[in-house]
Scaffold this motif. Structure first.
Motif, PDB file in Angstrom:
ATOM      1  N   SER A   4      18.274  22.153 -10.048  1.00 51.78           N
ATOM      2  CA  SER A   4      19.020  22.111  -8.794  1.00 51.78           C
ATOM      3  C   SER A   4      18.327  21.181  -7.807  1.00 51.78           C
ATOM      4  O   SER A   4      17.149  20.880  -7.943  1.00 51.78           O
ATOM      5  N   SER A   5      19.073  20.750  -6.789  1.00 53.40           N
ATOM      6  CA  SER A   5      18.524  19.787  -5.843  1.00 53.40           C
ATOM      7  C   SER A   5      17.339  20.340  -5.073  1.00 53.40           C
ATOM      8  O   SER A   5      16.510  19.607  -4.599  1.00 53.40           O
ATOM      9  N   SER A   6      17.227  21.641  -4.929  1.00 53.54           N
ATOM     10  CA  SER A   6      16.083  22.220  -4.222  1.00 53.54           C
ATOM     11  C   SER A   6      14.859  22.323  -5.129  1.00 53.54           C
ATOM     12  O   SER A   6      13.787  22.674  -4.679  1.00 53.54           O
ATOM     13  N   GLU A   7      15.023  22.041  -6.425  1.00 55.37           N
ATOM     14  CA  GLU A   7      13.929  22.161  -7.371  1.00 55.37           C
ATOM     15  C   GLU A   7      13.601  20.825  -8.033  1.00 55.37           C
ATOM     16  O   GLU A   7      13.168  20.799  -9.176  1.00 55.37           O
ATOM     17  N   ASN A   8      13.805  19.722  -7.347  1.00 59.19           N
ATOM     18  CA  ASN A   8      13.510  18.421  -7.956  1.00 59.19           C
ATOM     19  C   ASN A   8      12.041  18.346  -8.348  1.00 59.19           C
ATOM     20  O   ASN A   8      11.159  18.810  -7.627  1.00 59.19           O
ATOM     21  N   ARG A   9      11.804  17.764  -9.518  1.00 60.20           N
ATOM     22  CA  ARG A   9      10.442  17.629 -10.009  1.00 60.20           C
ATOM     23  C   ARG A   9      10.027  16.178  -9.964  1.00 60.20           C
ATOM     24  O   ARG A   9      10.851  15.285  -9.968  1.00 60.20           O
ATOM     25  N   ILE A  10       8.736  15.965  -9.933  1.00 55.25           N
ATOM     26  CA  ILE A  10       8.220  14.597  -9.994  1.00 55.25           C
ATOM     27  C   ILE A  10       8.421  14.090 -11.412  1.00 55.25           C
ATOM     28  O   ILE A  10       8.150  14.790 -12.376  1.00 55.25           O
ATOM     29  N   VAL A  11       8.915  12.884 -11.532  1.00 62.55           N
ATOM     30  CA  VAL A  11       9.166  12.297 -12.837  1.00 62.55           C
ATOM     31  C   VAL A  11       7.853  12.186 -13.584  1.00 62.55           C
ATOM     32  O   VAL A  11       6.847  11.698 -13.052  1.00 62.55           O
ATOM     33  N   GLY A  12       7.834  12.643 -14.802  1.00 61.95           N
ATOM     34  CA  GLY A  12       6.632  12.548 -15.627  1.00 61.95           C
ATOM     35  C   GLY A  12       5.746  13.768 -15.533  1.00 61.95           C
ATOM     36  O   GLY A  12       4.764  13.873 -16.230  1.00 61.95           O
ATOM     37  N   ALA A  13       6.089  14.710 -14.653  1.00 62.75           N
ATOM     38  CA  ALA A  13       5.273  15.927 -14.529  1.00 62.75           C
ATOM     39  C   ALA A  13       5.591  16.859 -15.677  1.00 62.75           C
ATOM     40  O   ALA A  13       6.702  16.912 -16.173  1.00 62.75           O
ATOM     41  N   VAL A  14       4.603  17.606 -16.072  1.00 69.11           N
ATOM     42  CA  VAL A  14       4.792  18.575 -17.141  1.00 69.11           C
ATOM     43  C   VAL A  14       5.501  19.787 -16.541  1.00 69.11           C
ATOM     44  O   VAL A  14       5.078  20.324 -15.537  1.00 69.11           O
ATOM     45  N   PRO A  15       6.632  20.234 -17.165  1.00 71.32           N
ATOM     46  CA  PRO A  15       7.394  21.381 -16.601  1.00 71.32           C
ATOM     47  C   PRO A  15       6.623  22.671 -16.680  1.00 71.32           C
ATOM     48  O   PRO A  15       5.778  22.908 -17.449  1.00 71.32           O
ATOM     49  N   ALA A  46       0.824  -1.216   0.000  1.00 70.82           N
ATOM     50  CA  ALA A  46       0.000   0.000   0.000  1.00 70.82           C
ATOM     51  C   ALA A  46       0.854   1.260   0.000  1.00 70.82           C
ATOM     52  O   ALA A  46       0.492   2.263  -0.627  1.00 70.82           O
ATOM     53  N   SER A  47       1.994   1.215   0.675  1.00 68.97           N
ATOM     54  CA  SER A  47       2.831   2.422   0.770  1.00 68.97           C
ATOM     55  C   SER A  47       3.495   2.783  -0.560  1.00 68.97           C
ATOM     56  O   SER A  47       4.002   3.888  -0.707  1.00 68.97           O
ATOM     57  N   SER A  48       3.466   1.888  -1.516  1.00 68.80           N
ATOM     58  CA  SER A  48       4.081   2.188  -2.810  1.00 68.80           C
ATOM     59  C   SER A  48       3.070   2.718  -3.831  1.00 68.80           C
ATOM     60  O   SER A  48       3.435   2.972  -4.971  1.00 68.80           O
ATOM     61  N   GLN A  49       1.830   2.927  -3.422  1.00 70.44           N
ATOM     62  CA  GLN A  49       0.786   3.404  -4.335  1.00 70.44           C
ATOM     63  C   GLN A  49       0.664   4.927  -4.280  1.00 70.44           C
ATOM     64  O   GLN A  49       1.147   5.566  -3.355  1.00 70.44           O
ATOM     65  N   THR A  92      -6.893   0.173   5.763  1.00 68.22           N
ATOM     66  CA  THR A  92      -5.697   0.946   5.433  1.00 68.22           C
ATOM     67  C   THR A  92      -5.966   2.407   5.760  1.00 68.22           C
ATOM     68  O   THR A  92      -6.993   2.953   5.358  1.00 68.22           O
ATOM     69  N   ARG A  93      -5.055   3.025   6.528  1.00 70.31           N
ATOM     70  CA  ARG A  93      -5.183   4.442   6.849  1.00 70.31           C
ATOM     71  C   ARG A  93      -3.807   5.093   6.779  1.00 70.31           C
ATOM     72  O   ARG A  93      -2.800   4.415   6.750  1.00 70.31           O
ATOM     73  N   GLY A  94      -3.827   6.388   6.777  1.00 71.74           N
ATOM     74  CA  GLY A  94      -2.568   7.127   6.712  1.00 71.74           C
ATOM     75  C   GLY A  94      -2.496   7.963   5.462  1.00 71.74           C
ATOM     76  O   GLY A  94      -3.517   8.350   4.900  1.00 71.74           O
ATOM     77  N   SER A  95      -1.282   8.226   5.027  1.00 73.31           N
ATOM     78  CA  SER A  95      -1.062   9.086   3.870  1.00 73.31           C
ATOM     79  C   SER A  95      -0.046   8.435   2.941  1.00 73.31           C
ATOM     80  O   SER A  95       0.970   7.916   3.390  1.00 73.31           O
ATOM     81  N   VAL A  96      -0.345   8.497   1.649  1.00 75.02           N
ATOM     82  CA  VAL A  96       0.591   7.982   0.652  1.00 75.02           C
ATOM     83  C   VAL A  96       1.454   9.107   0.079  1.00 75.02           C
ATOM     84  O   VAL A  96       2.190   8.896  -0.874  1.00 75.02           O
ATOM     85  N   GLN A  97       1.375  10.268   0.696  1.00 72.04           N
ATOM     86  CA  GLN A  97       2.213  11.383   0.270  1.00 72.04           C
ATOM     87  C   GLN A  97       3.659  11.100   0.659  1.00 72.04           C
ATOM     88  O   GLN A  97       3.926  10.370   1.611  1.00 72.04           O
ATOM     89  N   SER A  98       4.578  11.682  -0.063  1.00 76.69           N
ATOM     90  CA  SER A  98       5.996  11.496   0.202  1.00 76.69           C
ATOM     91  C   SER A  98       6.307  11.833   1.659  1.00 76.69           C
ATOM     92  O   SER A  98       5.953  12.895   2.153  1.00 76.69           O
ATOM     93  N   GLY A  99       6.923  10.887   2.369  1.00 74.33           N
ATOM     94  CA  GLY A  99       7.248  11.073   3.780  1.00 74.33           C
ATOM     95  C   GLY A  99       6.149  10.652   4.736  1.00 74.33           C
ATOM     96  O   GLY A  99       6.348  10.667   5.942  1.00 74.33           O
ATOM     97  N   ASP A 147       8.320   6.330   0.930  1.00 73.09           N
ATOM     98  CA  ASP A 147       9.650   6.824   0.576  1.00 73.09           C
ATOM     99  C   ASP A 147       9.615   8.331   0.335  1.00 73.09           C
ATOM    100  O   ASP A 147       8.780   8.836  -0.412  1.00 73.09           O
ATOM    101  N   VAL A 148      10.521   9.040   0.968  1.00 74.95           N
ATOM    102  CA  VAL A 148      10.594  10.495   0.827  1.00 74.95           C
ATOM    103  C   VAL A 148      10.972  10.885  -0.593  1.00 74.95           C
ATOM    104  O   VAL A 148      10.502  11.887  -1.128  1.00 74.95           O
ATOM    105  N   HIS A 149      11.808  10.093  -1.249  1.00 76.87           N
ATOM    106  CA  HIS A 149      12.296  10.426  -2.581  1.00 76.87           C
ATOM    107  C   HIS A 149      11.531   9.705  -3.684  1.00 76.87           C
ATOM    108  O   HIS A 149      11.983   9.672  -4.817  1.00 76.87           O
TER     109      HIS A 149
END
Length: 166
Positions: A155-166, A62-65, A97-104, A140-142
């Motif tokens: 830059s590392s402070s501007e990482n984007r989600i893979v597949g997102a439209v810039p 579940a945590s990988s969804q 199942t409860r909680g959050s699937v958001q990063s972190g 997973d945070v990353h």
């Protein structure tokens, strides 16, 4: 000279004749009951460990969804498959199942399995037992992010989600 006898006469030791047999008659059933009880406890522990493994697998899956609805469905199917492959039959199965699937975030999965006791120890013990196990899995945070500078000029402070439209 004194004569040594070969055994006791009935008058001397007749009261103890057959005492070992009576002790054996009372001791053997008690030992058999203790053995059955140990088998029952071992089978209950085994069932609990199998449900615990199913809860662990369900939470990890579940945590990988990406969404909680998909995470809930994946947790259910993973728990069913894990219990089936382990040979554990549940009279009723509940996966929450409860909680959050958001990063972190953290996803918590509770698997409740009602196990019929007569199947556990082959002793025809009446009734059933509910085995409920909760397991938490961190998201997973990353997850879904690029690895940092140099991969796409970001830059590392501007990482984007893979597949997102810039």
């Amino acid at each position: 000279m004194r004569r040594v006898g070969r055994g006791r006469s009935r008058a001397q030791g007749g009261a103890e004749t057959g005492a070992a047999t009576i002790e054996l008659v009372f001791t053997v059933p008690a030992l058999i009951l203790m053995l059955w009880f140990l088998v029952f406890c071992g089978r209950m522990t085994d069932a609990r460990l199998r449900v615990e493994d199913a809860a662990h697998q369900a939470a990890r899956s579940a945590s990988s969804q990406r969404t909680m609805s998909i995470a809930d469905a994946r947790a259910w199917s993973t728990a069913v498959e894990a219990l089936k492959s382990a040979g554990t039959t549940c009279e009723s199965l509940d996966v929450v199942t409860r909680g959050s699937v958001q990063s972190g975030g953290t996803v918590r999965t509770t698997v409740t399995c009602r196990v019929e006791l007569s199947d556990l120890a082959l002793l025809q013990v009446p009734g059933s037992a509910d085995i409920a196990i909760e397991f938490a899995s961190p998201v997973d945070v990353h997850r879904g992010t690029q690895r940092g500078p140099g991969t796409s000029g970001v830059s590392s402070s501007e990482n984007r989600i893979v597949g997102a439209v810039p």
